[in-house]
Design an enzyme around this catalytic site. Structure first.
Site, PDB file in Angstrom:
ATOM      1  N   HIS A   1      -9.733   1.183  -0.961  1.00 42.78           N
ATOM      2  CA  HIS A   1      -8.280   1.132  -0.771  1.00 42.78           C
ATOM      3  C   HIS A   1      -7.669   0.656  -2.085  1.00 42.78           C
ATOM      4  O   HIS A   1      -7.795  -0.510  -2.458  1.00 42.78           O
ATOM      5  CB  HIS A   1      -7.927   0.186   0.369  1.00 42.78           C
ATOM      6  CG  HIS A   1      -6.502   0.267   0.789  1.00 42.78           C
ATOM      7  ND1 HIS A   1      -5.526   0.893   0.041  1.00 42.78           N
ATOM      8  CD2 HIS A   1      -5.845  -0.214   1.893  1.00 42.78           C
ATOM      9  CE1 HIS A   1      -4.364   0.805   0.655  1.00 42.78           C
ATOM     10  NE2 HIS A   1      -4.543   0.142   1.783  1.00 42.78           N
TER      11      HIS A   1
ATOM     12  N   CYS B   1       0.795  -1.233   0.000  1.00 39.04           N
ATOM     13  CA  CYS B   1       0.000   0.000   0.000  1.00 39.04           C
ATOM     14  C   CYS B   1       0.826   1.280   0.000  1.00 39.04           C
ATOM     15  O   CYS B   1       0.259   2.370  -0.121  1.00 39.04           O
ATOM     16  CB  CYS B   1      -0.931   0.002   1.211  1.00 39.04           C
ATOM     17  SG  CYS B   1      -1.825  -1.551   1.416  1.00 39.04           S
TER      18      CYS B   1
ATOM     19  N   HIS C   1      -4.094   7.654   5.979  1.00 37.23           N
ATOM     20  CA  HIS C   1      -4.141   6.359   5.301  1.00 37.23           C
ATOM     21  C   HIS C   1      -5.541   5.773   5.490  1.00 37.23           C
ATOM     22  O   HIS C   1      -6.122   5.237   4.552  1.00 37.23           O
ATOM     23  CB  HIS C   1      -3.056   5.438   5.863  1.00 37.23           C
ATOM     24  CG  HIS C   1      -2.911   4.159   5.124  1.00 37.23           C
ATOM     25  ND1 HIS C   1      -2.704   4.106   3.768  1.00 37.23           N
ATOM     26  CD2 HIS C   1      -2.931   2.865   5.545  1.00 37.23           C
ATOM     27  CE1 HIS C   1      -2.606   2.838   3.381  1.00 37.23           C
ATOM     28  NE2 HIS C   1      -2.749   2.071   4.440  1.00 37.23           N
TER      29      HIS C   1
END
Length: 389
Positions: A317, A159, A283
């Protein structure tokens, strides 16, 4: 303090839209229409994902190894950069333009489809090529698409992949290996990631709910985000902070030690104080452990008053594309007084520090001049990127 570079152009494709004007409008409106139910990716039944629903360009004119949805998403974004890149090629030459991008899925979806056919029919489809699923496929495609011949590389650190690409671009230009860098990330939906995150009990039963006491996991998403990093412009790439706390393979350090280190490193490299930052893009995955540690880390570095929000309730995401995508959303906010909202149910977790989540429609009293964006990945790989005017 290092000399800042500039981000002169930004091109994005994600569940909020396929151009900056549409994406910004839907971002500020808190639009969640891009989070849809998918009935095919998860083996156990339907799941919510952030999907790009636009028509994607054909890649028939390119070699078979480039025929992937990942590269189609990239091409849709790259079309917006062709004109400025052509001008830069005339000025600097093809060899002086680097490509540094991140991904975590590449063309794995095409590999999944090929394996299904092989199991059913005993042979792979004629349009399948093993190199479609190689991580380096993305940077190769971007270089070919734009006609540039400088250093070309793909980073894959889950990520944080496309956020780390900004640090590598800085290093290439500082080492005089390039004058310009095409930087960003692309990731596309595939069964491997959806089923993998579900196996980790990390996906939500509905639409993700960042920072809420009711949060139960992520929605996977897809996106392309690519930009031009160069030595002149208006919006500065002020500092990139990296850390690797290696606390756990798939869980963050509970006190956010790596996150704190990354944020402070970004500030230090820019020569900025926490009070110089106007907004923090979280995040904000909506998993219990990530949101807990990030609230602790943000409160430690910035206190509890700085406006902050997560976009993942609107786009999902986007994994390897998340860093560049969310830096791009910050890029759209600079010079304005409208703040990106934190889309959730509003039910605060009493166990978290009470940081300042941006409500829908909120505006800053002054123009936004500096934004920090966080990306935290498996293995404790943490990146914070500071941009500003």
């Amino acid at each position: 303090m290092q000399q800042p570079l500039f981000i002169s152009h930004y091109a994005m494709v994600n569940p909020l839209g396929c151009d900056n004007k549409t994406i910004k409008r839907n971002l500020l409106a808190g639009n969640q229409d891009g989070i849809i139910v998918n009935n095919e990716l998860l083996n156990e039944g339907p799941t919510h994902v952030g999907a790009v629903q636009a028509d994607l360009p054909s890649l028939a004119q390119y070699p078979r190894e480039f025929h992937t949805r990942n590269n189609q998403l990239a091409a849709l974004a790259l079309d917006q950069l062709v004109a400025p890149v052509n001008e830069l090629k005339q000025q600097y030459g093809q060899q002086r333009i680097a490509v540094v991008v991140g991904t975590s899925t590449s063309g794995i979806a095409q590999g999944e489809q090929a394996m299904v056919q092989h199991l059913e029919q005993g042979e792979f489809a004629s349009n399948y090529h093993y190199q479609q699923q190689e991580m380096g496929n993305l940077s190769q495609f971007v270089s070919v698409y734009l006609g540039v011949q400088g250093p070309s590389m793909t980073l894959s650190t889950a990520c944080s992949s496309s956020a780390k690409a900004f640090a590598t671009a800085q290093e290439l230009i500082a080492a005089d290996l390039a004058d310009i860098a095409i930087v960003g990330g692309v990731d596309s939906l595939c069964g491997m990631t959806v089923n993998g995150f579900t196996a980790l009990a990390s996906t939500s039963a509905g639409i993700s709910n960042p920072s809420s006491k009711n949060r139960d996991g992520i929605n996977l998403g897809e996106a392309a985000a690519l930009c031009i990093v160069e030595k002149q412009g208006t919006i500065k790439l002020l500092g990139v902070g990296e850390s690797s706390d290696a606390h756990h393979m798939s869980a963050p350090h509970p006190k956010g030690e790596g996150a704190v280190a990354a944020m402070r490193a970004a500030l230090s490299r820019a020569g900025y104080k926490p009070s110089d930052v106007d907004y923090v893009n979280l995040h904000g995955t909506a998993t219990p452990k990530n949101d807990e540690m990030e609230a602790i880390a943000v409160a430690e570095v910035f206190g509890t008053n700085i406006p902050c929000s997560s976009s993942k309730g609107m786009i999902g995401h986007t994994l390897g594309a998340a860093g560049a995508t969310e830096i791009g959303l910050c890029w759209l906010l600079l010079g304005e007084n409208e703040l990106a909202p934190h889309i959730w149910d509003g039910e605060a977790d009493p166990g978290l520090p009470s940081i300042n989540f941006v409500p829908l429609g909120a505006k800053s009293e002054t123009k936004i001049k500096t934004c920090l964006s966080n990306s935290f990945a498996f293995g404790g790989n943490n990146v914070s990127v500071l941009i500003g005017l």
